[in-house]
Design an enzyme around this catalytic site. Structure first.
Site, PDB file in Angstrom:
ATOM      1  N   SER A  90     -16.217 -99.827  29.914  1.00  0.00           N
ATOM      2  CA  SER A  90     -15.079 -98.825  28.690  1.00  0.00           C
ATOM      3  C   SER A  90     -15.602 -97.203  29.576  1.00  0.00           C
ATOM      4  O   SER A  90     -14.968 -97.520  30.556  1.00  0.00           O
ATOM      5  CB  SER A  90     -16.063 -99.123  27.049  1.00  0.00           C
ATOM      6  OG  SER A  90     -14.760 -98.351  26.752  1.00  0.00           O
ATOM      7  N   HIS A 140     -12.143-105.427  23.122  1.00  0.00           N
ATOM      8  CA  HIS A 140     -12.425-105.107  24.233  1.00  0.00           C
ATOM      9  C   HIS A 140     -13.928-105.705  25.190  1.00  0.00           C
ATOM     10  O   HIS A 140     -14.254-105.865  26.128  1.00  0.00           O
ATOM     11  CB  HIS A 140     -13.205-103.859  23.446  1.00  0.00           C
ATOM     12  CG  HIS A 140     -12.800-102.258  24.309  1.00  0.00           C
ATOM     13  ND1 HIS A 140     -13.115-102.264  25.771  1.00  0.00           N
ATOM     14  CD2 HIS A 140     -13.981-101.260  23.974  1.00  0.00           C
ATOM     15  CE1 HIS A 140     -12.515-101.081  25.814  1.00  0.00           C
ATOM     16  NE2 HIS A 140     -14.030-100.819  25.272  1.00  0.00           N
ATOM     17  N   ASP A 166     -12.616-103.980  31.419  1.00  0.00           N
ATOM     18  CA  ASP A 166     -12.188-102.805  30.422  1.00  0.00           C
ATOM     19  C   ASP A 166     -12.195-101.232  29.923  1.00  0.00           C
ATOM     20  O   ASP A 166     -12.699-101.083  28.891  1.00  0.00           O
ATOM     21  CB  ASP A 166     -12.623-103.653  28.652  1.00  0.00           C
ATOM     22  CG  ASP A 166     -10.934-103.671  28.138  1.00  0.00           C
ATOM     23  OD1 ASP A 166      -9.999-103.373  29.151  1.00  0.00           O
ATOM     24  OD2 ASP A 166     -10.916-103.834  26.830  1.00  0.00           O
TER      25      ASP A 166
END
Ligand SMILES: *[C@@H]1O[C@H](CO)[C@@H](O)[C@H](O)[C@H]1NC(C)=O
Ligand SMILES: *[C@@H]1O[C@H](CO)[C@@H](O)[C@H](O)[C@H]1NC(C)=O
Ligand SMILES: *[C@@H]1O[C@H](CO)[C@@H](O)[C@H](O)[C@H]1NC(C)=O
Length: 484
Positions: free
Chosen positions: A156, A265, A180
């Site tokens: 992230s 995610h 991600d």
């Protein structure tokens, strides 16, 4: 007077001692701004911070039993609401140590900066990236720790931290894996502000939650590495839907709701963990121009590096342009599936076009079988060839035979009641992505009649298979072009 002088000397000595050998006041100055912490985890206790490597303090390396000769993974977490590590952290540490027992797995702790409002934390990626770069440069300066031994794994916001770190080190580090990478504020940012292919010798990225318009997507949508893999299209992951959420709540209570929100995610991390755990069975991803072409099964080629392993064991292919790759996965570990392209020509005497047709296909192989895999053909039209993708969660071995069934529509239709649509099928062509084998299947009756709402029709390996008409010792089967 004498006591005073002695005290000053004593103090200086104590300060020098505290700073440790090899640390001069200047170097300490360089490292003073570093707020991020570097926790060297151990295989025995993967879930706790027990020893910190402190930039500028050489003895912290020996103290933490840092192995100078083996590779180092730096794991960089993302934004956090709770200010605590998420549950995936020890799982990833554990999997890295299982795969590379001699390696150093370091958690970059930037929790205090990561628990601010999202835009503030997003802006902090720059400073944290700088911290990480200083840490890596320091290791290199102190004892020639090679940049080739460094692999950053960022999730992230952490993916962008890794990118910024990679762009700031004195020499390029070996690899960055972006799990991600965060989308908001980064989707349209210039390359130096986010993860990009320039940030390491090799940058691979998994995109698992790129949903909605680009400015709203949790995960970044554009490719940002040398290889960008979009499992299940990259938008949303199987097992992360609402129905699954409700089932889990019923089973485990509301404690895991947080987990469910991040399900797609975080899947990027679990797919990577999967690739560490199942060394002998890596999931295969295939290069494709579009998600739609992949869904039609048109991209299961391995020629010219068009296919690759997903995750740890990826081949480091650096194309000039970013390359987007796709694959399907299961909804839980082990995630690997087996991909097949199926190609059928629908013969008929009348011109008929039907849209959104539900079909079932069953695949029977040498080691296992998978019956009634449901799929929708967006269109079936007389005398046209259609290609589509099916996949199995089990390895059925080599495909021996298959059956097709054309289901009724779920609603009642008078036209279907009166007329029965039938298409004739001579051959079914199949290409297996994982083995790259091409096969042709025929009906035992010569021509199969596929009737809407009718029974399943069976296809077996064709006798006098055109594939067998090759000269011995010449082109491999997969090279033979089959025409419709
Ligand atoms: C350090 O790693 C190397 C492999 O890179 C291994 O041979 C050696 O045993 C390790 N040393 C220690 C003290 O674990
Ligand atoms: C489809 O092709 C077959 C043979 O190629 C032909 O006999 C048939 O008339 C064609 N159907 C239509 C609707 O044109
Ligand atoms: C079916 O459609 C094609 C092209 O649209 C046409 O050439 C052909 O004559 C049609 N056949 C029949 C049997 O109507």
């Amino acid at each position: 007077m004498a006591w005073g002088a002695l005290l000053v000397v004593l103090c200086l000595c104590l300060r020098a001692l505290a700073a440790g050998p090899g640390t001069t006041p200047e170097t300490r100055g360089i490292f003073e701004g570093i707020e991020s912490k570097f926790s060297l985890r151990t295989p025995a206790i993967p879930d706790e911070d027990i020893c910190y490597l402190v930039p500028g303090q050489k003895d912290s390396l020996a103290h933490c039993s840092f192995n100078h000769t083996s590779k180092t993974f730096l794991v960089i977490h993302g934004w956090t609401v709770t200010g605590m590590y998420e549950s995936w952290v020890p799982k990833l540490v554990d999997a890295l140590y299982k795969r590379e027992p001699d390696s150093n797995v370091i958690i970059v702790d930037w929790l205090t900066r990561a628990q601010q409002h999202y835009p503030i934390s997003a802006a902090y990626t720059k400073l944290v990236g700088k911290d990480v770069a200083s840490f890596i440069d320091w290791m290199e300066e102190q004892f020639n720790y090679p940049f080739e031994n460094v692999h950053l794994l960022g999730y992230s916001l952490g993916a962008h931290v890794a990118g910024i770190a990679g762009s700031l080190t004195k020499k390029k580090i070996n690899r960055i894996t972006g799990l991600d990478p965060a989308g908001p504020t980064f989707e349209y940012a210039d390359a130096p502000m986010r993860l990009s292919p320039d940030d390491a010798e090799f940058v691979d990225v998994l995109h698992t939650y790129t949903r909605g318009s680009p400015d709203r997507s949790i995960g970044i949508q554009q490719p940002v590495g040398h290889i960008d893999i979009y499992p299940n299209g990259g938008g949303f992951q199987p097992g992360c839907n609402l129905g699954e959420a409700l089932r889990l709540i019923a089973e485990k209570g509301f404690g895991d709701v947080d987990q469910l929100v991040k399900c797609s995610h975080e899947r990027s991390i679990h797919l990577f963990i999967d690739s560490l755990m199942y060394e002998e069975k890596p999931s295969m991803a295939y290069r494709c121009q579009t998600k739609e072409a992949f869904e039609k099964g048109l991209c299961l080629s391995c020629r010219k590096n068009r296919c690759n392993n997903m995750g740890y064991q990826i081949h480091k292919v650096r194309t000039k342009r970013n390359s987007k790759m796709y694959l399907k996965t299961r909804s839980q570990a082990p995630y690997k599936v087996f991909h097949y392209q199926v190609k059928i020509h629908f013969f008929g005497k009348e011109n008929v076009t039907k849209t959104s047709q539900p079909l079932l296909i069953s695949l029977y192989g040498t080691t296992d079988e998978r019956e009634n895999i449901a799929f929708i053909l967006p269109e079936i039209s007389t005398n046209k060839t259609y290609s589509f993708l099916v996949y199995t969660e089990v390895d059925i071995g080599d495909l021996l035979r298959l059956s097709l069934q054309w289901e009724k529509d779920s609603f009642f239709s008078w036209t279907e009641w009166w007329t029965s649509f039938t298409f004739d099928i001579h051959r079914v062509r199949v290409k297996a992505g994982e083995t790259q084998k091409k096969m042709v299947f025929c009906s035992q009756d010569g021509v199969a009649h596929l009737q809407k709402g009718g029974e399943a029709v069976m296809f077996v390996k064709c006798l006098g298979n055109p594939v067998r008409r090759r000269k011995a010792g010449h082109k491999p089967i997969s090279e033979i072009k089959t025409d419709p």
